[in-house]
Design an enzyme around this catalytic site. Structure first.
Site, short mmCIF file in Angstrom:
data_model
loop_
_atom_site.label_atom_id
_atom_site.label_comp_id
_atom_site.label_asym_id
_atom_site.label_seq_id
_atom_site.Cartn_x
_atom_site.Cartn_y
_atom_site.Cartn_z
N ASP A 140 0.82 -1.22 0.00
CA ASP A 140 0.00 0.00 0.00
C ASP A 140 0.86 1.27 0.00
OD1 ASP A 140 0.97 0.13 2.59
OD2 ASP A 140 -0.99 0.24 3.56
N GLU A 182 1.46 4.68 7.20
CA GLU A 182 0.39 4.28 6.28
C GLU A 182 -0.12 5.49 5.49
OE1 GLU A 182 0.12 1.31 5.67
OE2 GLU A 182 -0.43 0.00 7.32
#
Ligand code: F6R
Length: 257
Positions: A136, A143
């Site tokens: 990702d 993140e």
């Protein structure tokens, strides 16, 4: 950004080890930033080989690990400090007291994060930071959607990351912690040199966004386009979505160094 596309895994590990060796050579007390995950394992094996051959010593090296899960019981085999000890520092002449890692069980996580950053800064920063990238786009455990200048901080893990990492937890996502503490993107960007290793088709999109995408919190790794000295070592599968792959190969082959 130096981009190396190389199918031979041994050559990839040697190129990455050369970057590490050059960055710590000649320094009295160099610091390495150490990543977990499967991507840097061939690099660690190569560093161990060089140590065993008497070509490299870690006796004066300080290590700062990148991240740690929150709430894993101390001694858990998937704890990141244990991973680094097993795969690198216990295999060479690294002094255990020179290995620092964020404490995922600290009572005051925020205070621990601030102390961790202060420790890195007081050492004069990280000379060479080893990195991988998540599917990702995360680096360390930063993140998507976080601050591009963050320092060490707690973070929630995406479902994609927990799914990817469930392979270390009996393929049971419910056993993968939901949170972590991680060096921030700003902390990582303060490293003097960085080396990233990436393999496999499942990383191809993240690699394209990292190298050719806009710099965006959507792909946290893309901030590395601003890093002054980073080498990204890829296999063909990880490089398969790069638009101007052939130019990167040409540039690496004809580099003036
Ligand atoms: C490393 C880390 C992660 C991994 C990334 C890739 O400490 O926190 O950013 O580098 O998740 O993992 P692997 O290499 O296992 O694919």
């Amino acid at each position: 950004m130096d981009i190396v596309i190389e199918e031979d895994g041994i050559k990839r590990a040697k190129i990455a080890a050369d970057v590490v060796e050059r960055a710590i050579a000649g320094k009295d007390h160099p610091a390495i930033g150490i990543a977990t995950g499967s991507s840097p394992l061939p690099l660690y094996d190569e560093l161990v080989r060089r140590y065993e051959a008497g070509k490299l010593s870690f006796a004066n090296v300080t290590g700062f690990t990148l991240d740690e899960y929150v709430g894993l019981p101390p001694g858990h085999p998937e704890g990141y400090r244990i991973f680094i000890e097993k795969n690198l520092t216990n295999r060479v002449d690294f002094k255990p007291e020179n290995l620092y890692s964020p404490d995922g069980n600290a009572e005051d996580i925020l205070a621990m994060c601030a102390e961790y950053d202060a420790k890195i800064a007081s050492h004069g920063g990280v000379d060479v930071q080893v990195l991988g990238i998540g599917s990702d786009g995360h680096i360390a455990f930063n993140e998507p959607g976080g601050s591009l200048v963050s320092r060490t901080h707690p973070e929630a893990l995406t479902e994609a990351t927990r799914k990817d990492n469930s392979r270390f937890f009996d393929y049971d996502i419910s056993k993968v912690p939901t949170h972590c503490v991680t060096q921030g993107l700003g902390t990582i960007m303060s490293s003097h040199t960085a080396i990233m290793m990436v393999t496999g088709e499942n990383k191809a999109k993240a690699v394209r966004d990292l190298i050719e995408g806009p710099v965006s919190a959507r792909c946290p790794g893309s901030i590395l386009q601003h890093h002054p000295d980073i080498t990204v070592v890829l296999d063909e599968a990880a490089a398969s979505l790069l638009e101007i792959r052939d130019f990167y190969v040409y540039r690496w082959q004809t580099r003036i160094s």
